[in-house]
Scaffold this motif. Structure first.
Motif, PDB file in Angstrom:
ATOM      1  N   PRO A  41      27.350   8.866  32.334  1.00 27.27           N
ATOM      2  CA  PRO A  41      26.412   9.603  31.475  1.00 27.27           C
ATOM      3  C   PRO A  41      25.119   8.828  31.278  1.00 27.27           C
ATOM      4  N   TRP A  42      24.000   9.522  31.371  1.00 25.60           N
ATOM      5  CA  TRP A  42      22.652   8.971  31.205  1.00 25.60           C
ATOM      6  C   TRP A  42      22.286   7.996  32.328  1.00 25.60           C
ATOM      7  N   LEU A  43      23.104   7.000  32.602  1.00 28.11           N
ATOM      8  CA  LEU A  43      22.794   6.042  33.662  1.00 28.11           C
ATOM      9  C   LEU A  43      22.793   6.700  35.033  1.00 28.11           C
ATOM     10  N   GLY A  44      23.680   7.648  35.254  1.00 27.40           N
ATOM     11  CA  GLY A  44      23.736   8.335  36.531  1.00 27.40           C
ATOM     12  C   GLY A  44      24.073   7.399  37.678  1.00 27.40           C
ATOM     13  N   HIS A  45      23.173   7.336  38.673  1.00 31.02           N
ATOM     14  CA  HIS A  45      23.383   6.516  39.864  1.00 31.02           C
ATOM     15  C   HIS A  45      22.630   5.190  39.797  1.00 31.02           C
ATOM     16  N   VAL A  46      22.200   4.778  38.628  1.00 31.16           N
ATOM     17  CA  VAL A  46      21.286   3.645  38.533  1.00 31.16           C
ATOM     18  C   VAL A  46      21.877   2.359  39.120  1.00 31.16           C
ATOM     19  N   LEU A  47      23.177   2.150  38.999  1.00 26.47           N
ATOM     20  CA  LEU A  47      23.785   0.920  39.514  1.00 26.47           C
ATOM     21  C   LEU A  47      23.741   0.879  41.041  1.00 26.47           C
ATOM     22  N   ASP A  48      24.076   1.995  41.691  1.00 27.06           N
ATOM     23  CA  ASP A  48      24.003   2.061  43.154  1.00 27.06           C
ATOM     24  C   ASP A  48      22.558   1.954  43.630  1.00 27.06           C
ATOM     25  N   PHE A  49      21.645   2.551  42.887  1.00 26.07           N
ATOM     26  CA  PHE A  49      20.224   2.515  43.248  1.00 26.07           C
ATOM     27  C   PHE A  49      19.701   1.088  43.176  1.00 26.07           C
ATOM     28  N   ARG A  50      20.099   0.351  42.160  1.00 28.64           N
ATOM     29  CA  ARG A  50      19.696  -1.048  42.026  1.00 28.64           C
ATOM     30  C   ARG A  50      20.265  -1.906  43.157  1.00 28.64           C
ATOM     31  N   PHE A 209       9.195  -3.045  43.982  1.00 27.26           N
ATOM     32  CA  PHE A 209       8.422  -1.868  43.589  1.00 27.26           C
ATOM     33  C   PHE A 209       9.268  -0.612  43.347  1.00 27.26           C
ATOM     34  N   PRO A 210      10.170  -0.224  44.268  1.00 30.69           N
ATOM     35  CA  PRO A 210      10.903   1.032  44.027  1.00 30.69           C
ATOM     36  C   PRO A 210      11.662   1.035  42.714  1.00 30.69           C
ATOM     37  N   ARG A 211      12.389  -0.047  42.438  1.00 37.10           N
ATOM     38  CA  ARG A 211      13.169  -0.105  41.192  1.00 37.10           C
ATOM     39  C   ARG A 211      12.266  -0.265  39.970  1.00 37.10           C
ATOM     40  N   LEU A 212      11.112  -0.919  40.147  1.00 35.92           N
ATOM     41  CA  LEU A 212      10.146  -1.023  39.055  1.00 35.92           C
ATOM     42  C   LEU A 212       9.561   0.340  38.734  1.00 35.92           C
ATOM     43  N   ALA A 213       9.223   1.100  39.772  1.00 31.09           N
ATOM     44  CA  ALA A 213       8.632   2.426  39.574  1.00 31.09           C
ATOM     45  C   ALA A 213       9.586   3.369  38.854  1.00 31.09           C
ATOM     46  N   TYR A 214      10.877   3.244  39.139  1.00 30.51           N
ATOM     47  CA  TYR A 214      11.860   4.126  38.511  1.00 30.51           C
ATOM     48  C   TYR A 214      12.446   3.542  37.233  1.00 30.51           C
ATOM     49  N   GLY A 215      11.948   2.353  36.835  1.00 27.53           N
ATOM     50  CA  GLY A 215      12.366   1.760  35.568  1.00 27.53           C
ATOM     51  C   GLY A 215      13.808   1.306  35.534  1.00 27.53           C
ATOM     52  N   VAL A 216      14.333   0.794  36.667  1.00 28.08           N
ATOM     53  CA  VAL A 216      15.737   0.403  36.706  1.00 28.08           C
ATOM     54  C   VAL A 216      15.915  -1.061  37.120  1.00 28.08           C
ATOM     55  N   LEU A 217      14.881  -1.880  36.930  1.00 33.08           N
ATOM     56  CA  LEU A 217      15.002  -3.301  37.263  1.00 33.08           C
ATOM     57  C   LEU A 217      15.902  -4.013  36.254  1.00 33.08           C
ATOM     58  N   PRO A 218      16.808  -4.879  36.706  1.00 32.38           N
ATOM     59  CA  PRO A 218      17.561  -5.711  35.768  1.00 32.38           C
ATOM     60  C   PRO A 218      16.626  -6.730  35.114  1.00 32.38           C
TER      61      PRO A 218
END
Length: 287
Positions: A41-50, A209-218
């Motif tokens: 929930p809410w996080l969605g695929h963010v872990l795989d994307f990172r 850049f990709p993860r920064l643009a989507y706001g998912v950087l650790p």
């Protein structure tokens, strides 16, 4: 018990509102691309994307096709994987697809630059002046001269004709084009060295850049991105560029227009980072 019921109802309303905000009730509507909200929930695929952005997108493309929407950290992003389709999408009327607001948010997130209302107009006027007609001829000549200086530098010197430097084709091309775009004056030796050092730092930023643009950087990578942005602000500051003898008119005109409209010095430096770094690099399209 009578007092407990209103409290429970209020909590239920809050919970329902929170789930709605988190996108728990979002469904694919007719005519929309496939929607994949992910396992969390809410996080969605963010872990795989990172973990591996390219691999994740390839997996989604295999599962859903060339166009799909995924949830990343509470936001929904639609990816267009077929580059031959970009033209038809970006030509859509603003009533159907307007990138203006998204572009403002993206530039602020990745460059720390707060855009002005007239930014698009200023960029268009400057581009018409310097990227068309005589202005384009001058810029092409300067770019060609920089490419020649960088590519031919070192040939026939003390190292001898047998001294070769090996590199991958992609990195070599990327390095040369980036540095040729960055060099703004007559290409002295220190500029070559400085541009090469900056390219190394830019490659680090480009990979984030990709993860920064989507706001998912650790957190650790987010700190590194902030360090790199501060470095670019310093290297490309108005004060430093003004000392160069042959600064690009395309860049200086944009700076002057914004300065005349009262933009703060710090934002002018960030605008220069956006102009230099944003246009020297290259991005893979994602909507």
């Amino acid at each position: 018990m009578a007092l407990l019921l209103p409290v429970l109802l209020a909590l239920l309303v809050c919970l329902t509102s929170a789930l709605y905000y988190l996108g728990a009730f979002r469904r694919r509507r007719p005519g929309e691309p496939p929607l994949d909200k992910g396992p969390l929930p809410w996080l969605g695929h963010v872990l795989d994307f990172r973990r591996d952005t390219a691999k994740f997108l390839q997996k989604m493309q295999k599962k859903h096709g060339d166009i799909f929407t995924v949830q990343l950290g509470g936001h929904y992003f639609t990816f267009l994987m077929d580059p031959l389709s970009f033209g038809s999408v970006v030509k859509e009327a603003r009533s159907k697809l307007d990138f203006t607001e998204f572009a403002k948010q993206l530039v602020e997130k990745v460059f720390g630059y707060h855009s002005m209302e007239e930014d698009h107009k200023l960029l268009q006027l400057s581009s018409n002046k310097h990227l068309m007609g005589d202005g384009l001829v001058l810029m092409t000549q300067a770019m060609t001269a920089n490419l020649q200086k960088l590519m031919l530098h070192g040939l026939g010197l003390a190292d001898g004709p047998g001294a070769w430097t090996q590199d991958g084709l992609f990195r070599f091309s990327y390095n040369i084009v980036f540095r040729a775009g960055y060099l703004l004056d007559k290409g002295h030796e220190w500029d070559r060295l400085e541009s090469d050092e900056l390219f190394v730092e830019f490659r680090k930023y480009d990979q984030l850049f990709p993860r920064l643009a989507y706001g998912v950087l650790p957190p650790r990578q987010k700190m590194e991105a902030e360090r790199l942005k501060r470095l670019f602000w310093k290297v490309l500051s108005v004060e430093k560029v003004q000392k160069k003898e042959n600064a690009s008119g395309w860049v200086t005109d944009q700076r002057q227009e914004r300065e005349d409209r009262g933009m703060e010095q710090s934002m002018l430096d960030r605008c220069k980072e956006f102009t230099h770094i944003g246009h020297s690099g290259h991005r893979k399209g994602a909507l």
